[in-house]
Motif scaffolding. Structure first.
Motif, PDB file in Angstrom:
ATOM      1  N   GLY A 259     -36.529 -28.781 -19.293  1.00 41.55           N
ATOM      2  CA  GLY A 259     -36.934 -29.301 -17.990  1.00 41.55           C
ATOM      3  C   GLY A 259     -36.481 -30.742 -17.890  1.00 41.55           C
ATOM      4  O   GLY A 259     -35.756 -31.249 -18.762  1.00 41.55           O
ATOM      5  N   ALA A 260     -36.909 -31.424 -16.838  1.00 37.38           N
ATOM      6  CA  ALA A 260     -36.473 -32.809 -16.660  1.00 37.38           C
ATOM      7  C   ALA A 260     -37.071 -33.724 -17.727  1.00 37.38           C
ATOM      8  O   ALA A 260     -36.477 -34.740 -18.082  1.00 37.38           O
ATOM      9  N   THR A 261     -38.240 -33.360 -18.260  1.00 38.42           N
ATOM     10  CA  THR A 261     -38.797 -34.167 -19.350  1.00 38.42           C
ATOM     11  C   THR A 261     -37.857 -34.115 -20.552  1.00 38.42           C
ATOM     12  O   THR A 261     -37.486 -35.164 -21.112  1.00 38.42           O
TER      13      THR A 261
ATOM     14  N   HIS B 224     -41.746 -42.092 -13.124  1.00 35.89           N
ATOM     15  CA  HIS B 224     -42.471 -40.832 -13.360  1.00 35.89           C
ATOM     16  C   HIS B 224     -43.034 -40.837 -14.790  1.00 35.89           C
ATOM     17  O   HIS B 224     -42.373 -41.284 -15.718  1.00 35.89           O
TER      18      HIS B 224
ATOM     19  N   SER C 102     -43.261 -38.642 -16.958  1.00 34.45           N
ATOM     20  CA  SER C 102     -42.471 -37.930 -17.976  1.00 34.45           C
ATOM     21  C   SER C 102     -41.405 -38.843 -18.572  1.00 34.45           C
ATOM     22  O   SER C 102     -41.006 -38.680 -19.728  1.00 34.45           O
TER      23      SER C 102
ATOM     24  N   GLY D  19     -35.611 -39.510  -6.135  1.00 35.58           N
ATOM     25  CA  GLY D  19     -36.704 -38.647  -5.697  1.00 35.58           C
ATOM     26  C   GLY D  19     -38.035 -38.994  -6.333  1.00 35.58           C
ATOM     27  O   GLY D  19     -38.388 -38.460  -7.380  1.00 35.58           O
TER      28      GLY D  19
ATOM     29  N   VAL E 170     -41.810 -38.637  -6.962  1.00 38.74           N
ATOM     30  CA  VAL E 170     -42.521 -37.357  -6.967  1.00 38.74           C
ATOM     31  C   VAL E 170     -43.515 -37.228  -5.805  1.00 38.74           C
ATOM     32  O   VAL E 170     -43.865 -36.117  -5.408  1.00 38.74           O
TER      33      VAL E 170
ATOM     34  N   ASP F 102     -33.576 -40.485 -13.564  1.00 39.42           N
ATOM     35  CA  ASP F 102     -34.507 -39.364 -13.512  1.00 39.42           C
ATOM     36  C   ASP F 102     -34.406 -38.786 -12.101  1.00 39.42           C
ATOM     37  O   ASP F 102     -34.909 -39.363 -11.147  1.00 39.42           O
TER      38      ASP F 102
ATOM     39  N   ALA G 187     -35.147 -35.357 -11.218  1.00 39.98           N
ATOM     40  CA  ALA G 187     -35.654 -33.998 -11.428  1.00 39.98           C
ATOM     41  C   ALA G 187     -35.394 -33.098 -10.217  1.00 39.98           C
ATOM     42  O   ALA G 187     -34.864 -32.007 -10.351  1.00 39.98           O
ATOM     43  N   PHE G 188     -35.769 -33.607  -9.037  1.00 33.99           N
ATOM     44  CA  PHE G 188     -35.419 -32.842  -7.825  1.00 33.99           C
ATOM     45  C   PHE G 188     -34.542 -33.666  -6.885  1.00 33.99           C
ATOM     46  O   PHE G 188     -33.691 -33.140  -6.188  1.00 33.99           O
TER      47      PHE G 188
ATOM     48  N   ASP H 154     -33.524 -30.888 -12.838  1.00 36.44           N
ATOM     49  CA  ASP H 154     -34.080 -29.562 -13.086  1.00 36.44           C
ATOM     50  C   ASP H 154     -33.316 -28.517 -12.306  1.00 36.44           C
ATOM     51  O   ASP H 154     -32.928 -28.747 -11.159  1.00 36.44           O
TER      52      ASP H 154
ATOM     53  N   HIS I 296     -35.047 -25.508 -12.478  1.00 38.38           N
ATOM     54  CA  HIS I 296     -36.233 -24.706 -12.127  1.00 38.38           C
ATOM     55  C   HIS I 296     -37.024 -25.281 -10.949  1.00 38.38           C
ATOM     56  O   HIS I 296     -37.928 -24.629 -10.453  1.00 38.38           O
ATOM     57  N   LYS I 297     -36.699 -26.488 -10.538  1.00 37.12           N
ATOM     58  CA  LYS I 297     -37.335 -26.990  -9.322  1.00 37.12           C
ATOM     59  C   LYS I 297     -36.490 -26.565  -8.115  1.00 37.12           C
ATOM     60  O   LYS I 297     -36.690 -25.494  -7.578  1.00 37.12           O
TER      61      LYS I 297
HETATM   62  C1  LIG Z   1     -41.030 -32.908 -12.101  1.00 36.94           C
HETATM   63  C2  LIG Z   1     -40.502 -34.242 -12.465  1.00 36.94           C
HETATM   64  C3  LIG Z   1     -40.226 -34.567 -13.807  1.00 36.94           C
HETATM   65  C4  LIG Z   1     -40.579 -33.640 -14.944  1.00 36.94           C
HETATM   66  O1  LIG Z   1     -39.867 -32.439 -14.844  1.00 36.94           O
HETATM   67  P1  LIG Z   1     -40.224 -31.176 -15.740  1.00 36.94           P
HETATM   68  O2  LIG Z   1     -39.143 -30.210 -15.409  1.00 36.94           O
HETATM   69  O3  LIG Z   1     -41.568 -30.714 -15.293  1.00 36.94           O
HETATM   70  O4  LIG Z   1     -40.210 -31.600 -17.166  1.00 36.94           O
HETATM   71  C5  LIG Z   1     -39.640 -35.786 -14.061  1.00 36.94           C
HETATM   72  N1  LIG Z   1     -39.358 -36.646 -13.084  1.00 36.94           N
HETATM   73  C6  LIG Z   1     -39.607 -36.383 -11.781  1.00 36.94           C
HETATM   74  C7  LIG Z   1     -39.246 -37.377 -10.742  1.00 36.94           C
HETATM   75  C8  LIG Z   1     -40.187 -35.162 -11.431  1.00 36.94           C
HETATM   76  O5  LIG Z   1     -40.425 -34.881 -10.155  1.00 36.94           O
END
Ligand SMILES: *Cc1c(COP(=O)(O)O)cnc(C)c1O
Length: 456
Positions: free
Chosen positions: A143-145, A187, A189, A235, A237, A262, A264-265, A291, A293-294
């Motif tokens: 995942g993004a983490t 974020h 993560s 992005g 969150v 970062d 993620a989305f 990601d 998966h997002k």
């Molecule tokens: C969701 C998110 C993450 C973590 O992503 P995972 O796939 O849940 O590990 C990191 N950074 C941002 C900005 C996010 O929205």
């Protein structure tokens, strides 16, 4: 045809699984988005002790369906707006099933030629989709983490190698210090990734952010001293806002910093013609975490790390052993922290194969359009919209802390849709993320009606 000694799967088991899955998905339209209290109580079924004896696969499946399916959150439907949880594209779901039946270990090409090939193709297609330079490479992670950890590990390797320190061999104790710069709305993560890598969650220079959560470029340090990692965000969150990449990235890189994103989305804004301007300049970074998966709507767990310095990522991640033979080509294992791993490339490939570049643009743009309509509907219904709705994120508020909590409660215990609470700029709020291909105009109308009715 020869009769096998062992039947790998009973003839009807997978068709039974498919029928149950189909029934579950067909029920998404009519079932409440969150599980009912009765369904949640039914989870007690699983509290029993480890069984002494076995059970037939068909009975295992029936039991799982009876007690598990009702207790699912319908995040694959069109009216789940919690977190940033996308749905699953049909091709990605079906490919995931087939790949699970293949049971491939995607660590090495010798373990699974097809998994290694599709891992490589998935990464290459993503690089093309984002419009990154051809030399950009990377890997598929959990995942993004995991992608933040991988990107920052590559940064750590490169920056310390540049000052004569082999961090992978000698560790961080006694190493030259590395400055880490983050935004005020980083974020969690990413902070966790910094902790895991030995940089420290707190040992950062934090640059203040504006009311949308964007780093304020005028507060970015003028002069960077020594090895520096700059962590930017595509992005936020809550708000969906992105840092001012075009202002910060060139200035930071001129002083030798490694810029990690970062995204993620938010990185997916790059793939929608009408939204790419929101992340202009992000393509010049050194590494990106995102990601699938997002917003690409693949099954969990599927993240992506990309970098314009794939050799540094490989230096941080690869290992050798006499029994781990390679044919000298790209090996998935060299770009991620895992060894044995699922064939995530299959799903990314399937999603991109189903959508093509045009379909991805439509998916991302469609979610953004729905988010705008959602915000307009909620504003008309009396909510204050707290963010500039530029992407797929909507943050709304109404009334004081208690009223907001009661509203969230009524939404979550209702049947129509699901969204979660947050605090934005000090104000308790409701956050909504439109991240699924399955969301329709009708879903937005229904969600607006339900949320407005729930307002305290
Ligand atoms: C969701 C998110 C993450 C973590 O992503 P995972 O796939 O849940 O590990 C990191 N950074 C941002 C900005 C996010 O929205």
């Amino acid at each position: 045809m020869t009769t096998p000694d062992v039947e790998l799967v009973p003839p009807s088991l997978l068709t039974d699984a498919a029928a149950r899955a189909q029934k579950h998905l067909d029920g998404v339209a009519s079932r409440s988005v969150a599980p009912t209290d009765e369904a949640l109580a039914g989870l007690a079924h699983f509290d029993g002790p480890l069984p002494a004896e076995g059970t037939s696969p068909a009975d295992v499946l029936a039991e799982l369906d009876a007690h598990g399916s009702p207790a699912t959150m319908l995040s694959n439907g069109g009216r789940f707006f919690g977190f940033v949880n996308g749905g699953t594209l049909p091709a990605a779901l079906a490919a995931n099933w087939l790949a699970t039946a293949w049971d491939q270990n995607a660590a090495l090409s010798v373990m699974s030629p097809v998994a290694a090939k599709l891992d490589e193709v998935a990464v290459r297609w993503l690089v093309e989709l984002f419009g990154f330079d051809a030399g950009v490479g990377g890997g598929l992670v959990t995942g993004a983490t995991g992608a933040n950890i991988a990107g920052l590990a590559a940064a750590r390797h490169r920056l310390l190698a540049d000052v004569g320190w082999d961090v992978d061999a000698d560790g961080l104790f006694g190493a030259p210090p590395v400055t880490v710069i983050v935004g005020g709305e980083v974020h969690p993560s990413l902070q966790k990734s910094l902790g895991i890598l030995g940089f420290g969650r707190r040992r950062v220079v934090s640059v203040p952010a504006d009311d949308q959560g964007r780093m304020l470029a005028e507060h970015f340090p003028n002069k960077l001293d020594g090895p520096t990692i700059v962590c930017l965000q595509a992005g936020n969150v809550n708000s969906g806002a992105s840092d001012p990449f075009a202002e910060i990235i060139p200035a930071a890189q001129q002083q030798g910093a490694w810029v990690h994103i970062d995204g993620a989305f938010g990185l997916w804004a790059l793939t929608a013609t009408a939204r790419a301007h929101l992340v202009a300049g992000v393509e010049h970074a050194d590494s990106w975490a995102t990601d699938a998966h997002k917003w690409l709507n693949t099954p969990y767990d599927c993240g992506v790390v990309l970098t314009r310095h794939p050799d540094d990522l490989a230096a941080a991640m690869s290992m050798t052993a006499s029994y781990l033979a390679s044919d000298g080509g790209r090996e998935p294992i060299d770009y991620t922290s895992e060894m044995s791993r699922r064939a995530r490339g299959v799903e990314v490939w399937a999603a991109l194969r189903q959508l093509g570049r045009a379909g991805v643009d439509e998916l991302i743009e469609g979610c953004c359009r729905h988010a705008t309509n959602l915000a307009e509907g909620l504003a008309a219904g009396g909510f204050d919209v707290l963010n500039d709705v530029v992407l797929n994120q909507v943050v709304v508020a109404s009334g004081d802390t208690a009223a907001m909590a009661a509203t969230v409660d009524r939404i979550q215990s209702g049947t129509e849709c699901w969204a979660g609470p947050t605090t934005w700029q000090g104000r308790p709020a409701l956050r909504l993320s439109v991240s699924s291909w399955a969301t329709t105009d009708r879903d937005i109308e229904r969600a607006v009606a339900a949320i407005v009715e729930a307002r305290g």
